[in-house]
Design an enzyme around this catalytic site. Sequence first.
Site, mmCIF file in Angstrom:
data_model
loop_
_atom_site.group_PDB
_atom_site.id
_atom_site.type_symbol
_atom_site.label_atom_id
_atom_site.label_comp_id
_atom_site.label_asym_id
_atom_site.label_seq_id
_atom_site.Cartn_x
_atom_site.Cartn_y
_atom_site.Cartn_z
ATOM 1 C CG HIS A 61 22.705 36.497 -1.700
ATOM 2 N ND1 HIS A 61 23.931 36.987 -1.310
ATOM 3 C CD2 HIS A 61 22.484 37.002 -2.929
ATOM 4 C CE1 HIS A 61 24.424 37.768 -2.270
ATOM 5 N NE2 HIS A 61 23.565 37.790 -3.269
ATOM 6 C CG ASN A 93 26.068 38.803 0.931
ATOM 7 O OD1 ASN A 93 25.959 37.663 0.494
ATOM 8 N ND2 ASN A 93 25.239 39.762 0.600
ATOM 9 C CE LYS A 146 29.847 39.287 -4.873
ATOM 10 N NZ LYS A 146 28.532 38.968 -4.379
ATOM 11 C CG HIS A 178 28.152 43.843 -5.880
ATOM 12 N ND1 HIS A 178 26.871 43.431 -5.601
ATOM 13 C CD2 HIS A 178 28.084 45.181 -6.028
ATOM 14 C CE1 HIS A 178 26.062 44.486 -5.580
ATOM 15 N NE2 HIS A 178 26.781 45.565 -5.833
ATOM 16 C CG ASP A 303 21.766 39.021 -6.605
ATOM 17 O OD1 ASP A 303 22.151 38.556 -5.510
ATOM 18 O OD2 ASP A 303 21.823 40.234 -6.878
ATOM 19 C CG HIS A 307 16.081 41.010 1.563
ATOM 20 N ND1 HIS A 307 17.016 40.989 2.573
ATOM 21 C CD2 HIS A 307 16.767 41.207 0.418
ATOM 22 C CE1 HIS A 307 18.217 41.209 2.054
ATOM 23 N NE2 HIS A 307 18.102 41.328 0.740
HETATM 24 O O1 DOR Z 1 20.273 43.375 -4.145
HETATM 25 C C1 DOR Z 1 21.169 42.666 -3.719
HETATM 26 N N1 DOR Z 1 20.984 41.897 -2.633
HETATM 27 N N2 DOR Z 1 22.352 42.657 -4.340
HETATM 28 C C2 DOR Z 1 23.407 42.036 -3.821
HETATM 29 O O2 DOR Z 1 24.442 42.072 -4.405
HETATM 30 C C3 DOR Z 1 23.305 41.355 -2.522
HETATM 31 C C4 DOR Z 1 21.928 40.914 -2.293
HETATM 32 C C5 DOR Z 1 21.732 40.434 -0.878
HETATM 33 O O3 DOR Z 1 22.618 39.741 -0.386
HETATM 34 O O4 DOR Z 1 20.707 40.734 -0.277
#
Ligand code: DOR
Length: 440
Positions: A61, A93, A146, A178, A303, A307
């Site tokens: 991501h 996402n 996805k 997922h 993954d 953040h």
């Molecule tokens: O912990 C997660 N964060 N799992 C996911 O499937 C998405 C991901 C995110 O996009 O932050």
Amino acid sequence: MNFDLIIRGGTVFTPGGPAQGDVGVRNGKIAALGVVNGDAAEVYDARNLTVLPGCIDEQVHFREPGPTHKEDLESGTRGAVLGGIVTVFEMPNTDPSTTTVEAINDKIRRATGRAWTDFAFYVGASPENADELGMLERLPGCCGVKMFMGSSTGTLLVADDENVARVLKSGTRRVTVHSEDDMRLQERAAMVAGGADVSMHPEWRDVETAVRSTQRLLALARAAHRRVHVLHVTTAEEMELLAQHKDIATVEVLPQHLTLAAPECYQKLGTYAQMNPPIREARHRDALWAALNAGVVDCIGSDHAPHTREEKARPYPRSPSGLTGVQTTVPVMLNHVAEGRLTLQRFVDLMSAGPARIFGIAGKGRVALGYDADFTVVDLKAERTITNDWIASRAGWTAFDGMSVTGWPKATIIRGHVVMRDDELLNKPIGTAVRFQETL
Ligand code: DOR
């Protein structure tokens, strides 16, 4: 000049196994193997090193575009090449979600000239675009659909059987999923909604949440005659189930779930261990290793979810879920090789050949004549410590900070371009869109 690049004197991982020798590269492709005579514009001295097919991360991501997150395609892929990754598949996402022709094309435009790795993008499934997915999944630069059956970061969600079946009916490529049951997540949300300790995360998103969803998915996929790729599997019970459906289901696991365990990870890392699906007790970690060694697992992804520290500092459950990882997968997994948990051959199967097979990647994932000259050159004996200050992600942290490892990526070579060598970036962002056999 006979070659653009010769990689000399390494242990080269060919389909036949490790072989001492050279690799000759011409026009971005592997042009000679074995004893390579002739001259080259560039020679990489690989003595005492191991030349693996380039490692592929099929789940990252990077969040571009979007005002709410700080990572982008440049910093995300920079971390990837520093960590020995040659190709990434980026998740939909984002904000807004990647669900349309325009959104996929926009990502490709942004990646061109800025991505250090080769790349492809998933198109996100939603009840609104379910009937168009057959068209969307065939766009150039798209690695497939996805589907989030459980809500995670962002708003993408296909929760109920009727819509899951619609998604599975639309198109023909493997659908990546997922798998957490959103109805159960909503039913149990009150457990944490008013604030709770982060160690409650695997209680809220419990084993049953994962198993129920994967059971539903497998039944619906079979009914639709559709292949699925189940991401970040975390439970012993799902592995048992998936082993009975290997004709239609491929399986990804993550280094986080193979390396960390509850409750210790939450005591040590707090919200920096919070992700979806959660890190669970050692019994599940052991079952993931058993499934990996029994061949149920097809690939390893990171993954990578970047953040920021500021976001992670919010009180649980307002803290976002996800760990960084694109830069640490290769060293963490090489350390598992050094400690005897998997062979180097299996590492290659999971990191290169696996993703190439699952997604039908054209011309990657194998050291063989005519394939793209993508290599992850590793020093299996290097002893290093993973630290936050090595992390290129704008998030600037890793859950593996302070972990001493044996095995390190020494160079990342993409279509004959050496883009990382001895922890330094070289060249420029030359990443290009991956091609797929089903949409050539
Ligand atoms: O912990 C997660 N964060 N799992 C996911 O499937 C998405 C991901 C995110 O996009 O932050």
